[in-house]
Design an enzyme around this catalytic site. Structure first.
Site, PDB file in Angstrom:
ATOM      1  N   ASP A  13      10.956   0.803  45.591  1.00 37.63           N
ATOM      2  CA  ASP A  13      10.153   1.881  46.182  1.00 37.63           C
ATOM      3  C   ASP A  13       9.240   1.371  47.295  1.00 37.63           C
ATOM      4  O   ASP A  13       8.159   1.898  47.513  1.00 37.63           O
ATOM      5  CB  ASP A  13       9.315   2.604  45.106  1.00 37.63           C
ATOM      6  CG  ASP A  13      10.164   3.020  43.927  1.00 37.63           C
ATOM      7  OD1 ASP A  13      11.217   3.624  44.166  1.00 37.63           O
ATOM      8  OD2 ASP A  13       9.778   2.731  42.770  1.00 37.63           O
ATOM      9  N   LYS A  16      12.356   1.099  51.653  1.00 37.72           N
ATOM     10  CA  LYS A  16      13.528   0.491  52.309  1.00 37.72           C
ATOM     11  C   LYS A  16      14.386   1.530  53.029  1.00 37.72           C
ATOM     12  O   LYS A  16      14.955   1.248  54.079  1.00 37.72           O
ATOM     13  CB  LYS A  16      14.404  -0.254  51.284  1.00 37.72           C
ATOM     14  CG  LYS A  16      13.700  -1.416  50.630  1.00 37.72           C
ATOM     15  CD  LYS A  16      14.528  -2.022  49.539  1.00 37.72           C
ATOM     16  CE  LYS A  16      14.792  -1.077  48.383  1.00 37.72           C
ATOM     17  NZ  LYS A  16      13.597  -0.661  47.633  1.00 37.72           N
ATOM     18  N   GLY A  40      16.475   5.899  44.664  1.00 36.47           N
ATOM     19  CA  GLY A  40      16.387   7.074  45.518  1.00 36.47           C
ATOM     20  C   GLY A  40      15.688   6.699  46.802  1.00 36.47           C
ATOM     21  O   GLY A  40      14.503   6.427  46.801  1.00 36.47           O
ATOM     22  N   HIS A  41      16.450   6.597  47.873  1.00 39.02           N
ATOM     23  CA  HIS A  41      15.821   6.307  49.150  1.00 39.02           C
ATOM     24  C   HIS A  41      15.390   7.620  49.779  1.00 39.02           C
ATOM     25  O   HIS A  41      16.212   8.493  50.034  1.00 39.02           O
ATOM     26  CB  HIS A  41      16.802   5.624  50.094  1.00 39.02           C
ATOM     27  CG  HIS A  41      17.134   4.226  49.692  1.00 39.02           C
ATOM     28  ND1 HIS A  41      16.203   3.355  49.203  1.00 39.02           N
ATOM     29  CD2 HIS A  41      18.286   3.545  49.719  1.00 39.02           C
ATOM     30  CE1 HIS A  41      16.774   2.192  48.959  1.00 39.02           C
ATOM     31  NE2 HIS A  41      18.048   2.293  49.247  1.00 39.02           N
TER      32      HIS A  41
HETATM   33  P1  GDP Z   1      12.863   2.908  48.745  1.00 45.36           P
HETATM   34  O1  GDP Z   1      13.651   3.110  47.500  1.00 45.36           O
HETATM   35  O2  GDP Z   1      12.425   1.495  48.938  1.00 45.36           O
HETATM   36  O3  GDP Z   1      13.530   3.476  49.953  1.00 45.36           O
HETATM   37  O4  GDP Z   1      11.518   3.698  48.593  1.00 45.36           O
HETATM   38  P2  GDP Z   1      11.306   5.243  48.177  1.00 45.36           P
HETATM   39  O5  GDP Z   1      12.073   6.109  49.078  1.00 45.36           O
HETATM   40  O6  GDP Z   1      11.464   5.420  46.715  1.00 45.36           O
HETATM   41  O7  GDP Z   1       9.739   5.385  48.395  1.00 45.36           O
HETATM   42  C1  GDP Z   1       9.174   5.230  49.574  1.00 45.36           C
HETATM   43  C2  GDP Z   1       8.404   6.497  49.890  1.00 45.36           C
HETATM   44  O8  GDP Z   1       7.421   6.170  50.830  1.00 45.36           O
HETATM   45  C3  GDP Z   1       9.243   7.574  50.522  1.00 45.36           C
HETATM   46  O9  GDP Z   1       8.755   8.827  50.123  1.00 45.36           O
HETATM   47  C4  GDP Z   1       9.021   7.362  52.012  1.00 45.36           C
HETATM   48  O10 GDP Z   1       9.152   8.557  52.758  1.00 45.36           O
HETATM   49  C5  GDP Z   1       7.606   6.885  52.031  1.00 45.36           C
HETATM   50  N1  GDP Z   1       7.260   5.951  53.098  1.00 45.36           N
HETATM   51  C6  GDP Z   1       8.013   4.949  53.641  1.00 45.36           C
HETATM   52  N2  GDP Z   1       7.270   4.250  54.532  1.00 45.36           N
HETATM   53  C7  GDP Z   1       6.043   4.812  54.524  1.00 45.36           C
HETATM   54  C8  GDP Z   1       4.818   4.524  55.216  1.00 45.36           C
HETATM   55  O11 GDP Z   1       4.704   3.589  55.986  1.00 45.36           O
HETATM   56  N3  GDP Z   1       3.743   5.332  54.929  1.00 45.36           N
HETATM   57  C9  GDP Z   1       3.820   6.363  54.065  1.00 45.36           C
HETATM   58  N4  GDP Z   1       2.713   7.085  53.862  1.00 45.36           N
HETATM   59  N5  GDP Z   1       4.943   6.658  53.401  1.00 45.36           N
HETATM   60  C10 GDP Z   1       6.036   5.894  53.621  1.00 45.36           C
END
Ligand code: GDP
Length: 390
Positions: A13, A16, A40-41
Site C-alpha cells: 500500500d 505503487k 489492490g492498486h
Molecule cells: P499500492 O498497492 O502500493 O498501489 O497502494 P494502494 O493503491 O493500496 O494505496 C495507495 C493509495 O494512496 C491509493 O489510494 C493512491 O491513490 C494513494 N496515493 C498514492 N500516492 C499518493 C500520494 O502521494 N499522496 C496521497 N495523498 N495519496 C497517494
C-alpha cells in the site's frame, strides 16, 4: 532488453499503482511478477478512481503492453470483470494484454480453504495462499492447461482433493465463465516474449516485508514480493535488471496482524488513517499506522538492491502536530528522532526529512508523489533545481 522494477519497501500500500502509472509512459511492457487479486492498486484516470487487482497499472497508457506474469495466481472471474471494466472505460486491451503461460489458477475451493485457514494471518481470503500451496505441492492448475482437453477433469480432480462440501462453494459458475473468457486471452512464453521488447517495467504488489521468505513470517503473503520475485516470476536473468525503484510511504502502514515496531495509536494514527485514506482497497480494512522505520527500510533497500527511492504520501503529513522517525534501537524498543513537521512540500522541514532518508538508506531519491493524481509528481532533481533558483 532492459528491465526496471517497481516494488514496495514496506508492508504494501505504498502507492505503487500510481508510481507505475506515472513511469509507464517510457516503457513498452509493464509486467506484474507475483501475487494475485489480493493486491489492490488504486489510481486515478481522467478523474475516475480505479482499483486494479490483477491487471498491471500500465494499462492506462494505450501504447503499453501488459503482462500478468508467471509468478502470479489468477482468479478467472475477477480478471474477466476487470478486463471488461477496462473496455467500458473505452480503453482497448486486445492485442496488448497477455498472460504468462505458467501462471496458476485460483479455484473456488481455494477461496473456501483460505477462509478456513487464513484467518489468523489476516489474509484477504481470495484463495491466493491455497493456490500457491497447490502450485508448490505440484498439483495446481497452470493456465496453459486451459487449452488441454482434460482441463475440466483436472480442475474437478483438484477440487475433490480439497474436500469442501459443495454447499460451501458459491462460485463455480463465475469460475467457468471466467475460464471461457480467459481462453481467448493470448498466452506467452514469457522469457522469450520479453526478450523481444526493449523497455520492460516489472510491477510488484504488496511490499518487501510481506515476502514469503524475507517478510515478517508467518504474517506474510505467499509469494516473493522482493527482487527475487522478478527473476522467478518473469524468467528474467538478474543481469537484465537495471533500475530498482523502491517505493516508500512517508510513514508506515500495515494491514492485519503481525509485528509493527513503529506503530502508533490515538490522535496521530487517526490523522494518518483519515488524511491518508488508510483502509484497504481490496478488503476495506483500516490500516494500522506508524512512523517511518529507517532501520527496517535499510534492510529492504539492501535486499532488493534498490537504486532509486520514490517517496509517496508526504502530503498526508502536512500540518501534522508531531513528527518522528525511527533511527535505531531494537524492534521491541525503537529509538526515534523528532523532526520538524512541514506545512507544505516546499518547506525546508520536508527537505530535511528527504535528506535524512537518503543519508540513512544510502540511495538517492528519484521522485516524490504529492497526491493521488497522475500529475501530482515531482522529480527530486527538478524540485532541487527550482529551489536553488528561487
Ligand atoms: P499500492 O498497492 O502500493 O498501489 O497502494 P494502494 O493503491 O493500496 O494505496 C495507495 C493509495 O494512496 C491509493 O489510494 C493512491 O491513490 C494513494 N496515493 C498514492 N500516492 C499518493 C500520494 O502521494 N499522496 C496521497 N495523498 N495519496 C497517494
Amino acid at each position: 532488453m532492459r528491465v526496471d522494477v517497481v516494488l514496495g519497501l514496506q508492508w504494501g500500500d505504498e502507492g505503487k499503482g500510481k508510481v507505475v502509472d506515472v513511469l509507464a509512459h517510457s516503457y513498452e511492457v509493464v509486467a506484474r511478477f507475483q501475487g494475485g487479486p489480493n493486491a489492490g492498486h488504486t489510481l486515478y484516470w481522467q478523474g475516475k478512481k480505479i482499483v486494479l487487482h490483477q491487471i498491471p497499472a500500465g494499462i492506462f497508457h494505450p501504447h503499453v503492453t501488459c503482462l500478468v506474469g508467471d509468478g502470479c495466481v489468477i482468479d478467472p472471474g475477477i480478471l474477466k470483470r476487470e478486463l471488461l471494466a477496462i473496455s467500458e472505460l473505452g480503453l482497448g486491451w486486445e492485442g496488448r494484454f497477455f498472460l504468462g503461460r505458467n501462471a496458476h489458477l485460483i479455484l473456488p475451493t481455494h477461496k473456501v480453504l483460505d477462509k478456513l485457514s487464513g484467518g489468523h494471518i489476516g489474509t484477504t481470503q481470495r484463495g491466493i495462499g491455497p493456490a500457491y500451496a497447490d502450485r508448490y505441492a505440484r498439483r495446481g492448475i497452470p493456465i496453459f492447461w486451459l487449452h488441454r482437453s482434460d482441463f475440466e477433469s483436472q480442475v474437478r480432480h483438484l477440487a475433490a482433493m480439497h474436500a469442501i462440501p459443495p454447499a460451501e462453494v458459491a462460485s463455480w459458475e463465475d469460475f467457468w465463465e471466467g475460464v471461457e473468457f480467459l481462453r481467448k486471452v493470448p498466452q506467452v512464453e514469457t522469457p522469450r516474449w520479453l526478450s523481444g521488447h526493449s523497455q520492460v517495467l516489472a510491477e510488484g504488489s504488496q511490499g518487501s516485508l510481506l515476502d514469503i521468505f524475507w517478510g515478517t513470517y508467518p504474517y506474510v503473503t505467499s509469494s516473493h514480493t522482493t527482487i527475487a520475485g522478478v527473476v522467478a516470476g518473469l524468467g528474467v536473468a538478474p543481469q537484465k535488471i537495471r533500475r530498482v525503484y523502491g517505493v516508500l510511504k512517508a510513514y508506515t502502514t500495515r494491514v492485519g496482524e503481525g509485528p509493527f515496531p513503529t506503530e502508533i495509536r490515538g490522535l496521530l494514527a487517526r490523522w494518518m488513517q483519515e488524511r491518508g485514506g488508510e483502509w484497504g482497497s481490496t478488503t476495506g480494512r483500516l490500516r494500522r499506522c506508524g512512523w517511518l522505520d529507517l532501520p527496517t527500510l535499510q534492510k529492504t533497500v539492501y535486499l532488493n538492491g534498490v537504486t532509486d527511492l520514490i517517496l509517496t504520501k508526504a502530503d498526508v503529513l502536512c500540518g501534522i502536530p508531531e513528527l518522528k522517525v525511527r533511527i535505531g534501537g531494537e524492534d521491541e524498543n525503537p529509538s526515534y528522532l523528532s523532526m520538524t513537521p512541514w506545512e507544505n512540500l516546499d518547506s525546508e522541514a520536508f527537505y530535511a526529512y528527504i535528506r535524512l532518508i537518503e543519508k540513512s538508506l544510502g540511495v538517492p531519491l528519484y521522485a516524490y508523489s504529492t497526491g493521488p493524481e497522475r500529475e501530482a509528481w515531482r522529480l527530486f532533481s527538478d524540485a532541487e533545481a527550482a529551489k536553488n533558483i528561487s
